[in-house]
Design a protein around this motif. Structure first.
Motif, PDB file in Angstrom:
ATOM      1  N   CYS A 124       0.761   1.210   5.651  1.00  0.00           N
ATOM      2  CA  CYS A 124       1.595   1.500   4.473  1.00  0.00           C
ATOM      3  C   CYS A 124       3.084   1.452   4.751  1.00  0.00           C
ATOM      4  N   THR A 178     -10.735   6.338   9.275  1.00  0.00           N
ATOM      5  CA  THR A 178      -9.718   6.772   8.309  1.00  0.00           C
ATOM      6  C   THR A 178     -10.302   7.803   7.352  1.00  0.00           C
ATOM      7  N   ASN A 212       0.823  -1.206   0.000  1.00  0.00           N
ATOM      8  CA  ASN A 212       0.000   0.000   0.000  1.00  0.00           C
ATOM      9  C   ASN A 212       0.857   1.257   0.000  1.00  0.00           C
ATOM     10  N   ASP A 251      -3.549   3.436   1.929  1.00  0.00           N
ATOM     11  CA  ASP A 251      -4.082   2.911   3.192  1.00  0.00           C
ATOM     12  C   ASP A 251      -3.195   3.403   4.322  1.00  0.00           C
TER      13      ASP A 251
END
Length: 561
Positions: A131, A313, A90, A128
């Motif tokens: 990561c 998030t 990610n 994301d």
């Protein structure tokens, strides 16, 4: 702050990576390259075109999610099982960069170049919070006994965006083998924008500032622990970056008052150096934090930092995208730059440099000719001398007397012929103050800090400096980021690529019949200069805009941003 996403390079890298699986059972084919880390087998992918093996997306720290959001990175748990390292991990979450209104009369080449600024990284790889992963690219014939030098690449992107999928490190590794100086390329991700660089007194009190720098440091520790398994020598690590990545390298040099902890033996900085920034809780950073808390829905919370850890998030990212950007009026003075926190970065970076609290390692630090042209379209509504005075005073030097600002602006006059892109006379005067703004901002953020670094440390440790004056773009001069073409282009097509490889391998950029690059001294401030025409490379002196930059540096030290 290279915001260019280098999409063509990324697509080149993506096209070279294929996940080889068995048609029968979907298991990884046993002939793929692999290494053993702890109790795990890490399976990579071979790139026969470049003669490299790639191990992609390996976690180097625990995922900074849930209660680990807005906390220092935690070491990765011992590896076990089989790790599929055949595709990128990610990307860290990027801040959306609004489009900047461009002036009429902009050459098409400049408009095309600028169109890549602020674009999101290719969406073939998800973004994301989880990561913190690293890519390792090695020569195909490497073994655990090879003990090759290691170059750790830190990407740019203004600390707001960027990722380790953006530059084709296999080109550098391939060329290193061709030169007879094989090296290993390592590229970690680090948290960006408010996920990695949120300031304010609350963050300082919780000791969770400059988290992106801590991520980089954790990646360096991972290299020390694990790079031997890939054939690397942990005692021969060079840290290296461009723009925000180069500024990160400069910050790593002053991290812990200059204690490298044995994590690196050399540094290479393209358009970046220890920064002319101040403190993480200055009024602008505090105002940014306070507004961020409101935008995130945490206003009124008894513990705003704890609240920020517990929101979704999506909610956190939405607040990130409401915060100032490089495309906003403040331009290069934006909230995500690393700043002094009294801890890892004990004082403003340039103060640490001047106090000698900086890693004693050989280094390279250089610039492009026209560093400021990309960043001066966000404030093209500054069109008069009075507006320029007010902008510089309020945005960069709010604690400097007016008389000093007046003197600074005498040294950076409104005469277009004195502005950037340099050497273009009255051409490209998109507004009455554009070229003046480009000259000042390029020196303020990039060239003056580099000159302070090289002048301060010349004679104390091995110092080399360069000036990029090739890959020009009509209307922008030789803009910020243009040297990346020299470093990450096809093997053997860039002079700087070869010098970098030799420096990483031997701590000396010279050899192989190349033009000799002398060290930088205050008696002979040598610049390896990369040119569009002939000679392609020559040595010039670092004496341009000497009075202006010396005065500018004095103001930066007195009133860091």
């Amino acid at each position: 702050m290279a915001l260019l996403t280098h999409i063509s390079r990324t697509l080149l890298l993506l096209s070279s990576v294929s996940v080889a699986v068995s048609a029968q059972d979907g298991q990884l084919i046993s002939t793929q390259p692999s290494v053993t880390l702890d109790n795990a087998t890490v399976v990579g992918v071979a790139n026969e075109t470049t003669g490299t093996n790639q191990f992609l997306g390996i976690p180097f720290a625990q995922p900074p999610v849930g209660d680990l959001r807005l906390r220092l990175p935690q070491p990765v748990a011992p590896y076990s099982g089989t790790i599929n390292a055949t595709a990128f991990g990610n990307q860290c979450i990027q801040q959306t960069q609004p489009n900047t209104t461009l002036p009429s009369g902009l050459p098409s080449a400049a408009a095309q170049f600028l169109s890549g600024m602020g674009a999101a990284q290719p969406q073939t790889v998800p973004q994301d919070e989880d990561c913190l992963n690293v890519n390792v690219i090695v020569p195909a014939n490497v073994t655990a006994e090879s003990k090759l030098p290691v170059a750790v690449w830190i990407y740019g992107g203004g600390f707001a965006l960027g990722s380790n999928i953006g530059e084709p490190g296999e080109n550098v590794v391939q060329r290193s083998v061709e030169l007879g100086h094989p090296i290993i390329f390592v590229s970690p991700n680090y948290r960006l924008n408010a996920f990695g660089f949120l300031g304010g007194k609350e963050m300082k009190e919780a000791n969770v500032t400059n988290l992106g720098l801590h991520d980089q440091r954790e990646a360096f520790r991972w290299v020390q622990k694990y790079i031997s398994a890939f054939g690397g020598d942990p005692s021969k690590v060079m840290i290296w970056g461009e723009s925000a990545g180069a500024q990160s390298v400069g910050m790593q040099m002053v991290y812990n008052n200059g204690d490298s902890e044995g994590l690196f033996r050399a540094a290479f900085m393209e358009s970046g150096a220890p920064m002319s920034t101040g403190y993480v809780d200055n009024p602008f950073l505090q105002a940014t934090f306070d507004q961020f808390v409101v935008d995130a829905g945490c206003s009124g919370s008894a513990d705003a930092v704890a609240c920020l850890r517990n929101i979704s998030t999506d909610a956190f990212t939405q607040a990130v995208n409401k915060a100032p950007t490089l495309s906003s009026y403040r331009s290069v003075n934006q909230p995500w730059e690393p700043r002094a926190d009294g801890n890892a970065i004990a004082q403003p970076p340039e103060h640490l440099l001047l106090a000698g609290k900086i890693a004693n390692v050989p280094f390279v630090s250089g610039n492009d000719m026209d560093e400021g042209t990309l960043f001066s379209f966000a404030n093209i509504n500054v069109t008069t001398d009075d507006e320029f005075f007010d902008y510089v005073s309020s945005n960069f030097f709010p604690n400097i007397p007016s008389a000093n600002i007046t003197r600074l602006l005498e040294l950076y006059p409104s005469d277009p012929a004195a502005g950037s892109p340099f050497g273009t006379g009255d051409n490209f005067t998109y507004t009455p103050e554009y070229k003046r703004m480009a000259a000042l901002q390029g020196d303020l953020l990039f060239i003056a800090p580099r000159r302070l670094l090289t002048q301060t440390l010349a004679g104390k440790q091995a110092v080399y400096s360069f000036l990029g004056n090739e890959h020009g773009v009509e209307g922008l001069g030789t803009p910020h980021g243009s040297d990346l073409q020299d470093v990450f282009g096809a093997p053997g097509t860039g002079n700087l690529q070869d010098y970098l490889i030799r420096f990483a391998a031997t701590l000396n950029p010279n050899g192989d019949g190349a033009v000799e690059w002398p060290q930088y001294t205050n008696q002979a401030p040598n610049l390896l200069t990369l040119n569009n025409g002939e000679p392609a490379v020559n040595i010039t002196k670092d004496n341009f805009r000497a009075e202006a930059m010396a005065y500018l540096t004095g103001l930066c030290v007195a009133d860091p941003m």
